[in-house]
Design an enzyme around this catalytic site. Structure first.
Site, PDB file in Angstrom:
ATOM      1  N   THR A   1       5.696 -12.126   8.156  1.00  0.00           N
ATOM      2  CA  THR A   1       5.138 -13.420   7.765  1.00  0.00           C
ATOM      3  C   THR A   1       5.511 -13.768   6.328  1.00  0.00           C
ATOM      4  O   THR A   1       5.488 -14.939   5.957  1.00  0.00           O
ATOM      5  CB  THR A   1       3.606 -13.415   7.890  1.00  0.00           C
ATOM      6  OG1 THR A   1       3.092 -12.300   7.132  1.00  0.00           O
ATOM      7  CG2 THR A   1       3.164 -13.259   9.336  1.00  0.00           C
TER       8      THR A   1
ATOM      9  N   GLY B   1       9.649   3.005   5.256  1.00  0.00           N
ATOM     10  CA  GLY B   1       9.012   1.692   5.270  1.00  0.00           C
ATOM     11  C   GLY B   1       7.701   1.656   4.519  1.00  0.00           C
ATOM     12  O   GLY B   1       6.843   0.817   4.786  1.00  0.00           O
ATOM     13  N   LEU B   2       7.513   2.572   3.562  1.00  0.00           N
ATOM     14  CA  LEU B   2       6.288   2.590   2.748  1.00  0.00           C
ATOM     15  C   LEU B   2       6.584   2.161   1.310  1.00  0.00           C
ATOM     16  O   LEU B   2       5.830   2.453   0.392  1.00  0.00           O
ATOM     17  CB  LEU B   2       5.659   3.990   2.757  1.00  0.00           C
ATOM     18  CG  LEU B   2       5.248   4.515   4.141  1.00  0.00           C
ATOM     19  CD1 LEU B   2       4.704   5.944   4.028  1.00  0.00           C
ATOM     20  CD2 LEU B   2       4.210   3.609   4.788  1.00  0.00           C
TER      21      LEU B   2
ATOM     22  N   SER C   1      11.373   1.991  -2.588  1.00  0.00           N
ATOM     23  CA  SER C   1      12.220   1.264  -3.543  1.00  0.00           C
ATOM     24  C   SER C   1      11.373   0.365  -4.444  1.00  0.00           C
ATOM     25  O   SER C   1      11.576   0.318  -5.662  1.00  0.00           O
ATOM     26  CB  SER C   1      13.291   0.451  -2.818  1.00  0.00           C
ATOM     27  OG  SER C   1      12.715  -0.457  -1.911  1.00  0.00           O
TER      28      SER C   1
ATOM     29  N   ASP D   1       6.020  -6.198  -0.922  1.00  0.00           N
ATOM     30  CA  ASP D   1       6.045  -4.786  -1.320  1.00  0.00           C
ATOM     31  C   ASP D   1       5.797  -4.627  -2.811  1.00  0.00           C
ATOM     32  O   ASP D   1       4.928  -3.861  -3.237  1.00  0.00           O
ATOM     33  CB  ASP D   1       7.387  -4.152  -0.946  1.00  0.00           C
ATOM     34  CG  ASP D   1       7.598  -4.091   0.548  1.00  0.00           C
ATOM     35  OD1 ASP D   1       6.676  -4.473   1.299  1.00  0.00           O
ATOM     36  OD2 ASP D   1       8.677  -3.665   0.979  1.00  0.00           O
TER      37      ASP D   1
ATOM     38  N   TYR E   1      16.943  -8.043  10.445  1.00  0.00           N
ATOM     39  CA  TYR E   1      16.072  -8.782   9.521  1.00  0.00           C
ATOM     40  C   TYR E   1      16.701 -10.141   9.214  1.00  0.00           C
ATOM     41  O   TYR E   1      16.056 -11.189   9.298  1.00  0.00           O
ATOM     42  CB  TYR E   1      15.906  -7.940   8.257  1.00  0.00           C
ATOM     43  CG  TYR E   1      15.040  -8.524   7.165  1.00  0.00           C
ATOM     44  CD1 TYR E   1      13.670  -8.340   7.161  1.00  0.00           C
ATOM     45  CD2 TYR E   1      15.604  -9.240   6.105  1.00  0.00           C
ATOM     46  CE1 TYR E   1      12.871  -8.859   6.151  1.00  0.00           C
ATOM     47  CE2 TYR E   1      14.827  -9.759   5.092  1.00  0.00           C
ATOM     48  CZ  TYR E   1      13.459  -9.562   5.113  1.00  0.00           C
ATOM     49  OH  TYR E   1      12.677 -10.079   4.107  1.00  0.00           O
TER      50      TYR E   1
END
Length: 393
Positions: free
Chosen positions: A38, A127-128, A131, A175, A225
């Site tokens: 989203t 995916g946590l 970076s 993120d 993506y």
């Protein structure tokens, strides 16, 4: 804090100097509790900072060079401050290097060189937000040491810009924002279009967040993506027949979308758009139920989110679907979903504390039998955003 003592010793082994000159900073990883894909559609997300992340030890140098080392990767490199171009050979060091480049773009030229030692507790590629954690902790550390303001909203924007322009990954803001602005025992309701945010108490009571790492590297993410982004942009184009000013799917209410989705001619594009608009609605409903501490209803919304990502947005894959199905079979699990971009990476589940051991054993066994990979699990608490660590050596 024994680990910090060891890290300072490693720093001196790498770079020399005195332990007294080392400053220490930490930035967390993040998990998104609900609201997936989203962010780049101008919708809301609901991430939380974790209690583990990236520790950065940094000390000034006498010259104008940057020294980079990590406890996680073999690369050790030294870069002149005047040569900040992206380089494949610099591997992970491009992330902190990109932050130095970004600060320079903003008129903050470092007064001297620095040595950096990174210690990451976030599994790379899970995916946590490993970076984002590196970017934010580097920015916060350098601004602190250069005696510049440390506005954490600004830091998150600069970190995102560095990843977009220097690294070349067109990520959204979530993120970096969660890593920079998290608060213990709170999740962040973030409007990705306006950057308005609200810290929402996440009172999980007898329930724990358990992150399951599929250990499937997310190889498809970049191409898929970009494909999903293009499909969402196509949906906006089609819907402009009814809403000429529309620029992002997140600007529509669920009712507006439902009344006009027939304007989207491609059925696949229609499914993608439906996920986005319904997911934004799920985030809003999550706020309502969490304010009443209704964890059962929140768990159901988590389940609905995953099912939509599987069936409408098609970004889950067999590994994530297998782990989620196994998680939902365990008594005491209120909800389970993928978190992050998808195609591997992690799940997040809301698990009663009495069921956590059984969850780890049985979900791990079912997953390994079905997929042939050994998963990893992290029982998480929600922690603070980026900060300096003082007096814990």
């Amino acid at each position: 804090m024994a680990q910090l003592t060891e890290l300072k010793q490693k720093f001196v082994q790498h770079f020399g100097g005195n332990e007294a000159d080392i400053s220490v900073f930490q930035a967390p990883g993040r998990v998104n509790l609900i609201g997936e894909h989203t962010d780049y559609n101008g919708g809301s997300v609901f991430p939380a900072a974790l209690t583990f992340g990236t520790t950065l030890l940094v000390a000034p140098r006498e010259d104008r060079k940057l020294g980079f080392a990590s406890t996680n990767f073999p690369l050790v490199t030294e870069i002149p401050l005047d040569n900040l171009a992206f380089s494949e050979e610099d591997d992970w060091a491009n992330y902190p290097k990109g932050i130095v480049w970004e600060l320079k773009q903003r008129g903050i030229d470092l007064s001297r060189g620095y040595n950096f030692l990174f210690h990451g507790e976030i599994p790379n590629g899970a995916g946590l937000s490993s970076s984002a954690s590196i970017e934010v902790v580097t920015a916060y550390a350098l601004l602190t040491l250069e005696k510049q303001p440390t506005d954490t909203v600004q830091i998150s924007l600069w970190s995102q810009h560095a990843e977009n322009e220097f690294i070349g990954v067109k990520c959204g803001i979530m993120d970096q924002f969660a890593v920079a602005n998290g608060r213990k025992d709170h999740a962040i309701l973030l409007d990705c279009d306006t950057l308005k945010y609200e810290l929402v108490p996440f009172r999980s009571g007898d329930y724990k967040l358990v992150i399951g790492n599929t250990n499937k590297r997310r190889g498809l993410v970049d191409s898929k993506y970009n494909e999903r982004r293009a499909q969402c942009e196509q949906a906006v184009q089609d819907l402009r027949q009814a809403f000429p000013e529309l620029t992002l799917l997140g600007q529509l209410t669920l009712e507006q979308y439902q009344a006009n989705e027939h304007l989207i001619s491609d059925e696949i594009v229609r499914r993608r758009a439906r996920h986005v608009v319904e997911e934004i609605d799920r985030v809003a409903r999550s706020m309502e139920v969490l304010k009443k501490d209704d964890l059962v209803a929140f768990g159901q919304l988590m389940n609905g989110s995953h099912d939509s990502l599987r069936d409408l947005y098609e970004v889950t894959g067999i590994e994530l679907d297998t782990m989620v199905a196994a998680a939902r079979s365990i008594p005491g699990v209120l909800g389970s979903r993928m978190t992050g971009a998808g195609f591997g990476g992690c799940t997040v589940s809301l698990v009663h504390q009495d069921s956590v051991e059984r969850f780890i054993t049985e979900v791990g066994s079912q997953y390994e039998t079905a997929i042939g990979l050994q998963p990893a699990f992290y029982v998480c608490d929600i922690g603070d955003g980026v900060r300096e660590i003082k007096g814990e050596a």
